[in-house]
Scaffold this motif. Structure first.
Motif: not given
Length: 789
Positions: A647-649, A706-716
């Motif tokens: 998701p960040p990428a 992507a900038l501020y949330a932890p990776p586990s919290d992302l729901d891309g």
């Protein structure tokens, strides 16, 4: 500079070089040379673009790569048989260059597109393109890059008799202005461009056409217009760079050219302005050269007419005497010429030899019975018009070969030479002339200069301080074997005298250019000198040792063949029947080795040049497709999305797509702006519709996550959904731009230039990267997002 400015300048430099090469069109027939020149220019451009990416701006490596690939392109086009043999390729190219130089020195433009000529033109265009690319792209000095462009333009301007037409000047100037404009644009863009408010946008035209840019274009166009107009309206300013007749003298008069025997010949032949001197209409289909004066005395420094006094009783109004030594056994034809002088002022009267009667002249004109020179007594040829009756004399080689011994007084007078003549000249004379009759010796001398001795005609041969007709100049000429008509005529006359053959030098004009049936124009570049040798029963006879283009040797100086009685200037002993010749050529072709065939191809100096276009075009098309900004942009986007697995990428890839897509249509933002600031300016400036604003909100929210949330919290979301949002926003902004801007974004996107600019870094990183984990990819994506936002 960034944003693909190097690539933009490289393409502009190539375009300017190719445009400047168009000015060479009047020099070479056909379009093969232009295709070859385009290959050279494109090779320089593509190798420069690729080299700058791989070498990361280290210019020696870039220039080295360009030079090597340019040489390889030359070898592939012109000496591909020696591709794996560099020394052989260099030798083949040298031979072709020499063949091309020989053509330029012996023929007037436009010349046939022979292999050597195409190599000269295309290779020169490639070198100019290399110089322009180095100056304009590598060192960012587009103004200096105008110098090699000017050098290319000056070649046809100097070689063409009437200069270049004005529209070719405009073509060359357009290329230079294009360079300056591209560099100026890059310098302005280097300051950065932020999103403009609605009020600010009204100050510029669609597509960013500012008042400053419009003013610059007006200044450039005005400068070019002035450069074209001023030489056309100011007399005497014509320097042959823009064409013209060169007749102005600054006072409304005309240029009067004066030709002095021997002394001023070099100046007249090298004068950049070829002035029409006189016109004549004659009853002879193939007239002999028109003679001004015969120089019959030689003092070791120059030839000159004898200084004896001519009695006033020798007035041409009473008729001319018979030609010395001419008998009724020689075929003659009575002929006439009507001569009108334009711009020639000379005390000697231009006449065909031998003249019988002159009428229509004002003033007192006297003749010398020994030379038939006609000189004015306090009068000259300015604006003269007169009719000449003369004999068209056509001896044959048998009459000359069987001529008896000339009178002793002729021999004594016309074989005199200074006592201090170098012995080496006589040694060469005896070696060349051999034995036999005086006619046979004279023919060998002529063949020595025209064919056998390796002499080359050049009006710019080194000038001897003692004079071009001096003994010292003759020695230099026999050693260097380069010279013009004065060298050839003077040297052959001296050598003939050393053999005991009476000889002198005549100065005048070649027959000139045909205007209509029997009417010709003589110009200053038709000035010529030739030797005259005396043969009993024939008299003074013209020989032609000068290998000047279009000036064949007189028929009577070519011995008749013993086999069939015909005459030829070339050796007839090797002539074969057409069938035998074809069989021999076929047999030779079968027995040739590949090395011999390649050498024969390389050294061929006649016939048209054929470019091996199939492989060359295939390679160039591949390179150009790979170097096209549109292709580069698509490949970069594909790689970006392919690498985005988390998701960040994906958020970083979507934001990059939005940033680059907007930059293609001229919308950029400062690196310090936050995603929310960008959203606010886009909504304010372009009044996004609700659906478009929602798409932008999603992209901003995902980027912030992507900038501020932890990776586990992302729901891309998926990549396709993000691409659709980017396309929706870019499309909404694009419709508010001009059609010119939209077309530029399609065909020449700034994102593609950026991708090309980053190619070197990406290649390097591929060798340095390892197979990192998903966490490493997330960290890299976060760092990238932070830098790009």
């Amino acid at each position: 500079m960034t944003n693909g400015s190097d690539e933009r300048m490289a393409v502009t430099a190539a375009a300017a070089s190719l445009v400047a090469a168009l000015t060479l069109a009047p020099l070479v027939k056909g379009g093969t040379w232009l295709f070859a020149a385009a290959i050279m220019v494109l090779t320089v451009m593509v190798s420069g673009i690729v080299g700058r990416q791989l070498a990361r701006g280290w210019w020696p490596a870039v220039v080295g790569l360009q030079t090597v690939l340019l040489f390889l392109a030359v070898v592939v086009l012109f000496a591909r048989g020696e591709l794996i043999n560099p020394p052989g390729a260099v030798q083949a190219l040298q031979e072709m260059l020499q063949a091309g130089m020989n053509v330029t020195q012996s023929q007037s433009p436009p010349v046939d597109a022979e292999r050597g000529i195409v190599l000269l033109v295309a290779g020169g265009a490639g070198l100019v393109a290399l110089a322009v690319d180095i100056l304009a792209t590598t060192f960012r000095q587009p103004a200096l890059a105008g110098l090699p462009l000017l050098a290319m333009y000056c070649v046809p301007a100097a070689l063409l008799e009437d200069g270049l037409p004005w529209y070719l000047f405009l073509v060359a100037a357009a290329g230079f202005l294009l360079l300056l404009s591209a560099d100026a644009g890059d310098r302005v863009r280097a300051w950065g461009r932020v999103l403009a408010s609605a009020g600010q946008r009204t100050a510029a035209r669609p597509g960013g056409d500012t008042a400053l840019a419009r003013g610059g274009r007006r200044v450039g166009l005005a400068a070019v217009a002035v450069a074209v107009a001023i030489p056309a309206v100011i007399p005497g300013l014509d320097n042959q760079l823009l064409g013209g007749s060169g007749d102005g003298d600054g006072s409304g008069g005309t240029v009067i050219t004066r030709i002095n025997p021997i002394l001023d010949m070099r100046r007249d032949l090298n004068d950049p302005v070829d002035t029409d001197l006189l016109q004549y209409t004659t009853t002879v289909a193939n007239p002999e050269p028109l003679r001004i004066v015969t120089a019959d005395e030689y003092d070791g420094r120059t030839w000159k007419p004898s200084g004896k006094k001519i009695p006033r009783a020798n007035n041409i109004n009473d008729g001319m005497p018979s030609a010395p030594g001419l008998t009724a056994a020689v075929t003659t034809e009575s002929a006439t010429s009507d001569i009108q002088i334009y711009r020639l002022r000379e005390t000697y009267l231009p006449l065909p030899y031998p003249t019988v009667q002159v009428s229509g002249l004002d003033g007192e004109w006297l003749y010398d019975p020994d030379t038939l020179n006609v000189i004015g007594n306090k009068v000259d040829t300015t604006q003269a018009e007169y009719r000449v009756s003369f004999l068209n004399v056509t001896p044959n080689s048998r009459q000359l070969a069987n001529a008896g011994s000339p009178p002793q007084e002729i021999v004594e007078k016309y074989t005199q030479l200074p006592d201090d003549m170098p012995e080496s000249i006589e040694e060469i004379t005896r070696d060349v002339a051999g034995g036999g009759s005086q006619y046979e010796q004279a023919v060998r001398l002529q063949d020595f200069f025209r064919r056998d001795g390796g002499f080359r005609y050049d009006t710019r041969a080194p000038q001897n301080e003692q004079g071009d007709g001096s003994a010292s100049a003759i020695m230099d000429f026999l050693d260097q074997r380069v010279g013009y008509c004065v060298h050839y005529a003077s040297t052959m006359a001296v050598m003939a005298r050393q053999l005991g053959i009476p000889a002198r030098v005549a100065v005048g004009f070649l027959p000139g250019s045909v205007q209509s049936e029997n009417t010709r124009i003589i110009s200053s570049r038709d000035a010529h000198a030739w030797p005259e040798l005396y043969f009993q029963g024939v008299g003074w006879t013209r020989f032609e040792p000068t290998p000047r283009d279009g000036q064949a040797a007189p028929e009577w100086t070519v011995p008749e063949s013993e086999e069939d009685g015909t005459t030829t200037e070339e050796d007839t002993s090797t002539t074969t029947a057409p069938e035998d010749s074809q069989e021999d050529e076929g047999a030779a072709a079968e027995t040739q080795t590949p090395e011999e065939e390649a050498a024969a191809t390389a050294t061929q100096s006649s016939g048209g040049f054929s470019v091996p276009w199939q492989p060359v075009v295939a390679v160039l098309v591949l390179l150009l497709v790979l170097a096209t900004p549109r292709t580069a942009s698509a490949l970069a986007a594909r790689r970006r999305w392919k690498q985005a697995k988390t998701p960040p990428a994906l958020a970083a890839a979507a934001w990059d797509d939005l940033r680059l897509g907007l930059s293609d249509i001229g919308v950029r933002w400062a690196a310090s702006w936050t995603p929310r600031a960008v959203r606010q300016r886009l909504n304010d400036d372009y009044q996004l519709a609700p659906e478009q604003a929602e798409a932008l909100d999603r992209l901003v929210a995902e980027l912030e996550d992507a900038l501020y949330a932890p990776p586990s919290d992302l729901d891309g979301r998926s990549a396709e959904e993000r691409k659709q949002d980017v396309a929706l926003i870019v499309g909404a902004v694009a419709v508010q731009k001009s059609s010119q801007t939209r077309w530029r974004a399609r065909l020449w996107p700034a994102s593609g230039l950026s991708a090309l600019a980053g190619l070197g870094a990406w290649v390097t990183s591929k060798f340095q990267r390892g197979s990192g984990s998903s966490d490493d990819e997330d960290s890299a994506a976060r760092a990238k997002v932070g830098a790009s936002s």
